[in-house]
Design an enzyme around this catalytic site. Structure first.
Site, PDB file in Angstrom:
ATOM      1  N   ARG A  72       0.807  -1.228   0.000  1.00 28.88           N
ATOM      2  CA  ARG A  72       0.000   0.000   0.000  1.00 28.88           C
ATOM      3  C   ARG A  72       0.839   1.275   0.000  1.00 28.88           C
ATOM      4  O   ARG A  72       0.328   2.351  -0.315  1.00 28.88           O
ATOM      5  CB  ARG A  72      -1.013  -0.059   1.142  1.00 28.88           C
ATOM      6  CG  ARG A  72      -2.066  -1.147   0.859  1.00 28.88           C
ATOM      7  CD  ARG A  72      -3.103  -1.253   1.946  1.00 28.88           C
ATOM      8  NE  ARG A  72      -2.585  -1.714   3.193  1.00 28.88           N
ATOM      9  CZ  ARG A  72      -2.559  -2.997   3.585  1.00 28.88           C
ATOM     10  NH1 ARG A  72      -3.020  -3.937   2.797  1.00 28.88           N
ATOM     11  NH2 ARG A  72      -2.087  -3.327   4.760  1.00 28.88           N
ATOM     12  N   GLU A 109       4.095  -9.033  14.910  1.00 30.17           N
ATOM     13  CA  GLU A 109       3.491  -9.388  16.200  1.00 30.17           C
ATOM     14  C   GLU A 109       3.694 -10.887  16.471  1.00 30.17           C
ATOM     15  O   GLU A 109       4.040 -11.300  17.555  1.00 30.17           O
ATOM     16  CB  GLU A 109       2.002  -9.059  16.166  1.00 30.17           C
ATOM     17  CG  GLU A 109       1.609  -8.115  17.272  1.00 30.17           C
ATOM     18  CD  GLU A 109       0.187  -7.661  17.104  1.00 30.17           C
ATOM     19  OE1 GLU A 109      -0.187  -7.309  15.961  1.00 30.17           O
ATOM     20  OE2 GLU A 109      -0.535  -7.666  18.109  1.00 30.17           O
TER      21      GLU A 109
HETATM   22  P1  AMP Z   1       3.948  -2.637  11.647  1.00 29.96           P
HETATM   23  O1  AMP Z   1       5.192  -3.196  11.028  1.00 29.96           O
HETATM   24  O2  AMP Z   1       3.495  -3.406  12.840  1.00 29.96           O
HETATM   25  O3  AMP Z   1       4.057  -1.148  11.913  1.00 29.96           O
HETATM   26  O4  AMP Z   1       2.774  -2.835  10.588  1.00 29.96           O
HETATM   27  C1  AMP Z   1       2.671  -1.994   9.484  1.00 29.96           C
HETATM   28  C2  AMP Z   1       2.348  -2.748   8.216  1.00 29.96           C
HETATM   29  O5  AMP Z   1       1.273  -3.674   8.426  1.00 29.96           O
HETATM   30  C3  AMP Z   1       1.895  -1.782   7.152  1.00 29.96           C
HETATM   31  O6  AMP Z   1       2.456  -2.155   5.917  1.00 29.96           O
HETATM   32  C4  AMP Z   1       0.381  -1.888   7.156  1.00 29.96           C
HETATM   33  O7  AMP Z   1      -0.115  -1.887   5.838  1.00 29.96           O
HETATM   34  C5  AMP Z   1       0.066  -3.189   7.874  1.00 29.96           C
HETATM   35  N1  AMP Z   1      -0.862  -3.040   9.008  1.00 29.96           N
HETATM   36  C6  AMP Z   1      -0.574  -3.260  10.327  1.00 29.96           C
HETATM   37  N2  AMP Z   1      -1.661  -3.077  11.104  1.00 29.96           N
HETATM   38  C7  AMP Z   1      -2.653  -2.708  10.262  1.00 29.96           C
HETATM   39  C8  AMP Z   1      -4.045  -2.351  10.458  1.00 29.96           C
HETATM   40  N3  AMP Z   1      -4.610  -2.344  11.677  1.00 29.96           N
HETATM   41  N4  AMP Z   1      -4.767  -1.998   9.378  1.00 29.96           N
HETATM   42  C9  AMP Z   1      -4.195  -1.998   8.140  1.00 29.96           C
HETATM   43  N5  AMP Z   1      -2.911  -2.330   7.891  1.00 29.96           N
HETATM   44  C10 AMP Z   1      -2.150  -2.678   8.932  1.00 29.96           C
END
Ligand code: AMP
Length: 191
Positions: A72, A109
């Site tokens: 995205r 996670e």
């Molecule tokens: P993080 O690495 O945990 O910051 O997760 C970010 C990545 O996961 C991004 O590329 C987001 O597109 C996706 N992502 C994580 N949580 C969500 C959420 N609640 N809604 C949509 N996309 C998410």
């Protein structure tokens, strides 16, 4: 940075952006409030607000690289790159880039993932901006920063449309600034 500190307090574009994002509870698994930006892309006015805000912020920072995170980050990054006169560099999931790559693993996670970048896509000393749709734990952005820095680029900032404040993504970025437009909306009568 939390959305309330983005310098756009009272800007009606932020409310329009927030309202255009569909929140899907328990997708793709129980407990996740998925921030679906595809509904926002259907409204060209709101889509343009996002590109305009980022372009205004980054146009005079001599940034020559906009790095977008699969998938995205690819939806916003190229428009911003074209408007500020920078190149667009895709940071992809493993096995998608055909040339020689460097890769960076990062923790999710539950489990691990990896991002790859083409060797030669950025040069030492270039100033880079990292773009994605959502920051949650910050693990993905931190892998992107590491890839760019390993190639000698200077990451000026990371920018996301949505930030999930409770997951404290900023703390994983080693002091790099994080610019966020909105926080998730509360869903009434949810769950
Ligand atoms: P993080 O690495 O945990 O910051 O997760 C970010 C990545 O996961 C991004 O590329 C987001 O597109 C996706 N992502 C994580 N949580 C969500 C959420 N609640 N809604 C949509 N996309 C998410």
């Amino acid at each position: 940075m939390f959305a309330s500190k983005n310098g756009l307090k009272g800007d009606p574009r932020l409310e329009a952006i927030s309202e255009a994002i569909r929140v899907v509870p328990h997708f793709p698994k129980p407990g996740i409030m998925f921030q679906d930006i595809t509904t926002l892309l259907l409204d060209h006015k709101v889509f343009k607000y996002i590109v305009d805000i980022f372009v205004d912020r980054y146009k005079n920072m001599t940034i020559s690289v906009v790095a977008g995170i699969e998938a995205r980050g690819f939806m916003f990054g190229p428009s911003i790159a074209l408007a500020i006169g920078a190149k667009f560099v895709p940071l992809r999931k493993p096995g998608k880039l055909p040339g020689k790559v460097i890769y960076q693993a990062y923790e999710l996670e539950y489990g691990e993932d990896c991002l790859e970048m083409h060797i030669g896509a950025v040069q030492e000393g270039e100033k880079a901006l990292v773009i994605d749709d959502v920051v949650a734990t910050g693990g993905t952005l931190s892998a992107a920063i590491k890839l760019l820095e390993r190639m000698g680029a200077e990451v000026v900032e990371c920018a996301c449309v949505v930030g999930l404040p409770e997951l404290k993504g900023q703390s994983r970025l080693n002091g790099k600034p994080l610019y966020i437009l909105v926080e998730p909306r509360e869903i009434e009568n949810c769950c």
